[in-house]
Design a protein around this motif. Structure first.
Motif, PDB file in Angstrom:
ATOM      1  N   GLY A  90       0.790  -1.227   0.000  1.00 14.94           N
ATOM      2  CA  GLY A  90       0.000   0.000   0.000  1.00 14.94           C
ATOM      3  C   GLY A  90       0.819   1.273   0.000  1.00 14.94           C
ATOM      4  O   GLY A  90       0.322   2.334   0.396  1.00 14.94           O
ATOM      5  N   ILE A  91       2.055   1.198  -0.460  1.00 16.04           N
ATOM      6  CA  ILE A  91       2.935   2.376  -0.449  1.00 16.04           C
ATOM      7  C   ILE A  91       2.390   3.466  -1.362  1.00 16.04           C
ATOM      8  O   ILE A  91       2.299   4.629  -0.974  1.00 16.04           O
ATOM      9  N   GLY A  92       2.010   3.099  -2.588  1.00 15.64           N
ATOM     10  CA  GLY A  92       1.459   4.086  -3.519  1.00 15.64           C
ATOM     11  C   GLY A  92       0.183   4.704  -2.986  1.00 15.64           C
ATOM     12  O   GLY A  92      -0.012   5.925  -3.060  1.00 15.64           O
ATOM     13  N   ALA A  93      -0.697   3.887  -2.427  1.00  9.48           N
ATOM     14  CA  ALA A  93      -1.958   4.393  -1.863  1.00  9.48           C
ATOM     15  C   ALA A  93      -1.683   5.346  -0.708  1.00  9.48           C
ATOM     16  O   ALA A  93      -2.340   6.386  -0.575  1.00  9.48           O
ATOM     17  N   ALA A  94      -0.711   5.021   0.130  1.00 13.58           N
ATOM     18  CA  ALA A  94      -0.376   5.896   1.264  1.00 13.58           C
ATOM     19  C   ALA A  94       0.179   7.233   0.775  1.00 13.58           C
ATOM     20  O   ALA A  94      -0.160   8.291   1.320  1.00 13.58           O
ATOM     21  N   LEU A  95       1.009   7.192  -0.260  1.00 13.98           N
ATOM     22  CA  LEU A  95       1.549   8.438  -0.802  1.00 13.98           C
ATOM     23  C   LEU A  95       0.435   9.281  -1.442  1.00 13.98           C
ATOM     24  O   LEU A  95       0.423  10.508  -1.295  1.00 13.98           O
ATOM     25  N   LEU A  96      -0.514   8.649  -2.117  1.00 12.63           N
ATOM     26  CA  LEU A  96      -1.639   9.397  -2.693  1.00 12.63           C
ATOM     27  C   LEU A  96      -2.519   9.994  -1.600  1.00 12.63           C
ATOM     28  O   LEU A  96      -3.011  11.117  -1.740  1.00 12.63           O
ATOM     29  N   ALA A  97      -2.717   9.269  -0.512  1.00 10.84           N
ATOM     30  CA  ALA A  97      -3.482   9.809   0.619  1.00 10.84           C
ATOM     31  C   ALA A  97      -2.761  11.022   1.201  1.00 10.84           C
ATOM     32  O   ALA A  97      -3.397  12.022   1.564  1.00 10.84           O
ATOM     33  N   HIS A  98      -1.441  10.960   1.274  1.00 12.44           N
ATOM     34  CA  HIS A  98      -0.655  12.094   1.766  1.00 12.44           C
ATOM     35  C   HIS A  98      -0.791  13.287   0.808  1.00 12.44           C
ATOM     36  O   HIS A  98      -0.946  14.433   1.249  1.00 12.44           O
ATOM     37  N   ALA A  99      -0.766  13.011  -0.494  1.00 16.77           N
ATOM     38  CA  ALA A  99      -0.926  14.086  -1.486  1.00 16.77           C
ATOM     39  C   ALA A  99      -2.291  14.751  -1.330  1.00 16.77           C
ATOM     40  O   ALA A  99      -2.402  15.984  -1.406  1.00 16.77           O
ATOM     41  N   ALA A 100      -3.325  13.956  -1.107  1.00 12.44           N
ATOM     42  CA  ALA A 100      -4.668  14.511  -0.902  1.00 12.44           C
ATOM     43  C   ALA A 100      -4.700  15.377   0.349  1.00 12.44           C
ATOM     44  O   ALA A 100      -5.297  16.466   0.351  1.00 12.44           O
ATOM     45  N   GLU A 101      -4.062  14.927   1.412  1.00 13.58           N
ATOM     46  CA  GLU A 101      -4.039  15.706   2.651  1.00 13.58           C
ATOM     47  C   GLU A 101      -3.263  17.009   2.465  1.00 13.58           C
ATOM     48  O   GLU A 101      -3.695  18.066   2.946  1.00 13.58           O
ATOM     49  N   GLU A 102      -2.127  16.960   1.771  1.00 13.29           N
ATOM     50  CA  GLU A 102      -1.357  18.188   1.506  1.00 13.29           C
ATOM     51  C   GLU A 102      -2.164  19.155   0.647  1.00 13.29           C
ATOM     52  O   GLU A 102      -2.118  20.366   0.861  1.00 13.29           O
ATOM     53  N   THR A 103      -2.903  18.620  -0.314  1.00 11.61           N
ATOM     54  CA  THR A 103      -3.748  19.444  -1.179  1.00 11.61           C
ATOM     55  C   THR A 103      -4.861  20.089  -0.362  1.00 11.61           C
ATOM     56  O   THR A 103      -5.128  21.293  -0.492  1.00 11.61           O
ATOM     57  N   ARG A 104      -5.489  19.320   0.506  1.00 10.76           N
ATOM     58  CA  ARG A 104      -6.545  19.833   1.392  1.00 10.76           C
ATOM     59  C   ARG A 104      -5.977  20.918   2.311  1.00 10.76           C
ATOM     60  O   ARG A 104      -6.569  21.978   2.484  1.00 10.76           O
ATOM     61  N   ARG A 105      -4.828  20.635   2.904  1.00  8.42           N
ATOM     62  CA  ARG A 105      -4.193  21.580   3.833  1.00  8.42           C
ATOM     63  C   ARG A 105      -3.878  22.906   3.145  1.00  8.42           C
ATOM     64  O   ARG A 105      -3.958  23.968   3.770  1.00  8.42           O
ATOM     65  N   ALA A 106      -3.561  22.856   1.855  1.00  4.74           N
ATOM     66  CA  ALA A 106      -3.255  24.073   1.102  1.00  4.74           C
ATOM     67  C   ALA A 106      -4.519  24.799   0.646  1.00  4.74           C
ATOM     68  O   ALA A 106      -4.439  25.884   0.058  1.00  4.74           O
ATOM     69  N   GLY A 107      -5.699  24.203   0.908  1.00  4.55           N
ATOM     70  CA  GLY A 107      -6.952  24.818   0.503  1.00  4.55           C
ATOM     71  C   GLY A 107      -7.209  24.726  -0.995  1.00  4.55           C
ATOM     72  O   GLY A 107      -7.957  25.529  -1.554  1.00  4.55           O
ATOM     73  N   VAL A 108      -6.600  23.746  -1.638  1.00  5.05           N
ATOM     74  CA  VAL A 108      -6.738  23.562  -3.084  1.00  5.05           C
ATOM     75  C   VAL A 108      -7.819  22.502  -3.331  1.00  5.05           C
ATOM     76  O   VAL A 108      -7.791  21.439  -2.712  1.00  5.05           O
ATOM     77  N   PRO A 109      -8.764  22.774  -4.231  1.00  6.74           N
ATOM     78  CA  PRO A 109      -9.903  21.873  -4.396  1.00  6.74           C
ATOM     79  C   PRO A 109      -9.707  20.680  -5.330  1.00  6.74           C
ATOM     80  O   PRO A 109     -10.575  19.815  -5.403  1.00  6.74           O
ATOM     81  N   LEU A 110      -8.587  20.633  -6.055  1.00  6.38           N
ATOM     82  CA  LEU A 110      -8.448  19.623  -7.098  1.00  6.38           C
ATOM     83  C   LEU A 110      -7.060  19.002  -7.092  1.00  6.38           C
ATOM     84  O   LEU A 110      -6.053  19.716  -7.046  1.00  6.38           O
ATOM     85  N   LEU A 111      -7.034  17.671  -7.143  1.00  7.54           N
ATOM     86  CA  LEU A 111      -5.789  16.924  -7.276  1.00  7.54           C
ATOM     87  C   LEU A 111      -5.902  16.123  -8.563  1.00  7.54           C
ATOM     88  O   LEU A 111      -6.871  15.395  -8.762  1.00  7.54           O
ATOM     89  N   ARG A 112      -4.928  16.290  -9.462  1.00  9.38           N
ATOM     90  CA  ARG A 112      -4.959  15.555 -10.727  1.00  9.38           C
ATOM     91  C   ARG A 112      -3.668  14.765 -10.909  1.00  9.38           C
ATOM     92  O   ARG A 112      -2.653  15.041 -10.276  1.00  9.38           O
ATOM     93  N   VAL A 113      -3.742  13.801 -11.815  1.00 11.03           N
ATOM     94  CA  VAL A 113      -2.597  12.966 -12.160  1.00 11.03           C
ATOM     95  C   VAL A 113      -2.798  12.500 -13.590  1.00 11.03           C
ATOM     96  O   VAL A 113      -3.932  12.405 -14.068  1.00 11.03           O
ATOM     97  N   ASP A 114      -1.715  12.237 -14.287  1.00 11.83           N
ATOM     98  CA  ASP A 114      -1.830  11.570 -15.579  1.00 11.83           C
ATOM     99  C   ASP A 114      -1.010  10.295 -15.512  1.00 11.83           C
ATOM    100  O   ASP A 114      -0.061  10.186 -14.733  1.00 11.83           O
ATOM    101  N   CYS A 115      -1.429   9.320 -16.304  1.00  8.02           N
ATOM    102  CA  CYS A 115      -0.723   8.047 -16.292  1.00  8.02           C
ATOM    103  C   CYS A 115      -0.844   7.337 -17.633  1.00  8.02           C
ATOM    104  O   CYS A 115      -1.654   7.720 -18.479  1.00  8.02           O
ATOM    105  N   TRP A 116      -0.054   6.310 -17.787  1.00  9.82           N
ATOM    106  CA  TRP A 116      -0.090   5.460 -18.965  1.00  9.82           C
ATOM    107  C   TRP A 116      -1.420   4.720 -18.974  1.00  9.82           C
ATOM    108  O   TRP A 116      -1.819   4.117 -17.976  1.00  9.82           O
ATOM    109  N   ALA A 117      -2.106   4.768 -20.099  1.00 14.70           N
ATOM    110  CA  ALA A 117      -3.411   4.129 -20.207  1.00 14.70           C
ATOM    111  C   ALA A 117      -3.366   2.877 -21.073  1.00 14.70           C
ATOM    112  O   ALA A 117      -4.410   2.356 -21.452  1.00 14.70           O
TER     113      ALA A 117
END
Length: 153
Positions: A90-117
């Motif tokens: 769950g390392i990737g999931a934990a890092l994404l949860a941290h990114a969401a929390e940092e985004t929330r803490r900054a008062g930013v409403p949107l978190l985006r990512v791009d990836c290989w499809a």
């Protein structure tokens, strides 16, 4: 960690996502990581003091991603990679949860990512399991990409 990820993907038959050249030997690869660590917000996951994953947050997509920036404030996952020797923890999931929390803490409403499809869509499904919804598909040359977004709040 990136070199290990390329080797792992190649071992599974995936030579399209990041190619076959170790990331540290790709033209501009080392410089790109250096920019990420100075121009963006890098985060490292550790297990018993050993780095096992990293995530880099920026204020928009990488210049090489052929999509527009958001019309609202956003944080953008520029890089997410984990040491494949620790897959399934769950390392990737934990890092994404941290990114969401940092985004929330900054008062930013949107978190985006791009990836290989490409392939069977496993990477897109990973982001969907972690709260992201697909938005824009794109092609970077012959590389199929997917942008995903997660509302924060």
């Amino acid at each position: 960690m990136l070199d290990g990820a390329v080797a792992w993907m190649n071992g599974r038959g995936n030579t399209q996502q990041w190619g076959t050249t170790p990331y540290s030997r790709k033209p501009g690869g080392v410089e790109r990581i250096q920019r990420y660590t100075t121009e963006c917000a890098p985060y490292m996951a550790e297990l018993d003091g050993v780095p096992v994953g990293t995530l880099v947050l920026g204020d928009g997509p990488s210049p090489q991603v052929p999509i527009p920036t958001s019309e609202e404030p956003e944080r953008y996952v520029r890089l997410l990679v984990s040491d494949r020797r620790h897959a399934g923890l769950g390392i990737g999931a934990a890092l994404l949860a941290h990114a969401a929390e940092e985004t929330r803490r900054a008062g930013v409403p949107l978190l985006r990512v791009d990836c290989w499809a490409g392939g069977g869509g496993e990477l897109v499904a990973f982001y969907e399991r972690n709260g992201f919804a697909p938005t824009t598909r794109f092609l970077a040359g012959e590389w199929p990409g997917q942008v995903l977004a997660r509302r924060i709040g």
